[in-house]
Scaffold this active site. Structure first.
Site, PDB file in Angstrom:
ATOM      1  N   ASP A 116     -32.774 -71.717  40.912  1.00  0.00           N
ATOM      2  CA  ASP A 116     -32.838 -72.106  42.310  1.00  0.00           C
ATOM      3  C   ASP A 116     -31.391 -71.964  42.830  1.00  0.00           C
ATOM      4  O   ASP A 116     -30.446 -71.957  42.039  1.00  0.00           O
ATOM      5  CB  ASP A 116     -33.306 -73.560  42.376  1.00  0.00           C
ATOM      6  CG  ASP A 116     -33.259 -74.112  43.779  1.00  0.00           C
ATOM      7  OD1 ASP A 116     -33.719 -73.436  44.696  1.00  0.00           O
ATOM      8  OD2 ASP A 116     -32.748 -75.234  43.953  1.00  0.00           O
ATOM      9  N   ASP A 153     -29.888 -73.482  46.213  1.00  0.00           N
ATOM     10  CA  ASP A 153     -29.367 -74.684  46.839  1.00  0.00           C
ATOM     11  C   ASP A 153     -29.574 -75.899  45.943  1.00  0.00           C
ATOM     12  O   ASP A 153     -30.712 -76.251  45.639  1.00  0.00           O
ATOM     13  CB  ASP A 153     -30.099 -74.859  48.170  1.00  0.00           C
ATOM     14  CG  ASP A 153     -29.827 -76.186  48.817  1.00  0.00           C
ATOM     15  OD1 ASP A 153     -28.742 -76.736  48.586  1.00  0.00           O
ATOM     16  OD2 ASP A 153     -30.702 -76.680  49.538  1.00  0.00           O
TER      17      ASP A 153
HETATM   18  P1  B16 Z   1     -33.268 -71.070  55.033  1.00  0.00           P
HETATM   19  P2  B16 Z   1     -33.490 -73.363  47.610  1.00  0.00           P
HETATM   20  C1  B16 Z   1     -33.987 -73.992  50.192  1.00  0.00           C
HETATM   21  O1  B16 Z   1     -33.193 -73.348  49.212  1.00  0.00           O
HETATM   22  C2  B16 Z   1     -33.338 -75.298  50.621  1.00  0.00           C
HETATM   23  O2  B16 Z   1     -33.341 -76.232  49.548  1.00  0.00           O
HETATM   24  C3  B16 Z   1     -34.100 -75.904  51.778  1.00  0.00           C
HETATM   25  O3  B16 Z   1     -33.484 -77.103  52.191  1.00  0.00           O
HETATM   26  C4  B16 Z   1     -34.136 -74.882  52.921  1.00  0.00           C
HETATM   27  O4  B16 Z   1     -34.855 -75.400  54.030  1.00  0.00           O
HETATM   28  C5  B16 Z   1     -34.794 -73.607  52.416  1.00  0.00           C
HETATM   29  O5  B16 Z   1     -34.050 -73.107  51.308  1.00  0.00           O
HETATM   30  C6  B16 Z   1     -34.884 -72.534  53.499  1.00  0.00           C
HETATM   31  O6  B16 Z   1     -33.597 -72.100  53.827  1.00  0.00           O
HETATM   32  O7  B16 Z   1     -33.430 -71.826  56.307  1.00  0.00           O
HETATM   33  O8  B16 Z   1     -31.860 -70.656  54.734  1.00  0.00           O
HETATM   34  O9  B16 Z   1     -34.234 -69.920  54.917  1.00  0.00           O
HETATM   35  O10 B16 Z   1     -33.256 -74.767  47.127  1.00  0.00           O
HETATM   36  O11 B16 Z   1     -34.925 -72.912  47.390  1.00  0.00           O
HETATM   37  O12 B16 Z   1     -32.490 -72.380  47.077  1.00  0.00           O
HETATM   38 MG    MG Z   2     -32.822 -76.391  45.563  1.00  0.00          MG
END
Ligand code: B16
Ligand code: MG
Length: 213
Positions: free
Chosen positions: A8, A10
């Site tokens: 993952d 984030d």
């Molecule tokens: P975006 P991950 C996720 O990343 C985040 O944890 C989540 O908080 C966010 O809303 C989502 O990506 C979408 O992100 O707006 O940049 O498309 O943890 O799956 O790496």
């Molecule tokens: Mg994450």
């Protein structure tokens, strides 16, 4: 035997969660919805539109499709401004060493991120060469907790699900890994369904992972 490790982004590789938090908080407050860290936990690993839906539900507000598009893109503009300052210093502690260790061991790696901004983030972190495949929200139809993103990453690496480890910091992500029939590593105490829980990324290392796999 571990054949592939799926990361993952984030919360595991870097703490973009803090930027998502700030951007959503500003947007929620702009439209008159209170927002705190506790509620923010529910948005981790969840896609952009789904996150906005959860915020609106939380605030008891309804918006038209066009307004939702507008606010989601406004949040994203703010988020993009913040991530433009990311450098390799923003890698979470120990993660670079762990990724290099995996590479040396000949294990394949992929990114499995719900973010549509994953590509610029990994470029700014300078880890593109440590990832064999990148699967992000632009390449799948269903978000976590659906297993699609992890299954697709395994397929692109050409390894079976049984040979894969997924690493996640979010409940929705751990559920996605388990639904894909993979071994789940959870970063953070609250991830009860994970097969191995570490407090933080400094605990990640191949020896301990292999013993538990
Ligand atoms: P975006 P991950 C996720 O990343 C985040 O944890 C989540 O908080 C966010 O809303 C989502 O990506 C979408 O992100 O707006 O940049 O498309 O943890 O799956 O790496
Ligand atoms: Mg994450």
């Amino acid at each position: 035997e571990i054949k592939g490790i799926l990361f993952d982004l984030d919360g595991v590789i870097t703490d973009t969660a803090e930027y998502h938090y700030e951007a959503w908080k500003k947007l929620a407050e702009d439209i008159g919805i209170s927002f705190d860290r506790d509620f923010n936990e529910k948005l981790k690993g969840v896609g952009r539109m789904e996150s906005l839906d959860l915020i609106l539900e939380h605030g008891g507000k309804e918006l038209s499709g066009a307004d939702k598009e507008y606010y989601a893109s406004k949040k994203n503009d703010h988020y993009r401004t913040m991530i433009s300052n990311i450098t390799p210093n923003d890698l979470l502690p120990g993660i670079l060493k762990f990724m290099e260790e995996i590479k040396l061991a000949g294990i394949k790696t992929a990114l499995a991120s719900s973010s549509k901004n994953a590509q610029p983030v990994i470029e700014r972190l300078e880890i593109t060469h440590l990832l064999d495949e990148v699967v992000d929200a632009t390449k799948v139809e269903r978000g976590k907790p659906d297993p699609e993103i992890f299954l697709k990453a395994a397929e692109q690496l050409n390894v079976s699900a049984a040979g894969c480890v997924g690493i996640e910091d979010a409940q929705a992500g751990v559920e996605a890994i388990k639904s894909a029939d993979m071994f789940a590593v959870g970063v953070g105490q609250s991830l009860k369904k994970a097969d191995w829980i570490v407090q933080d990324t400094t605990e990640l290392n191949l020896k301990d992972l292999r013993e538990r796999f």
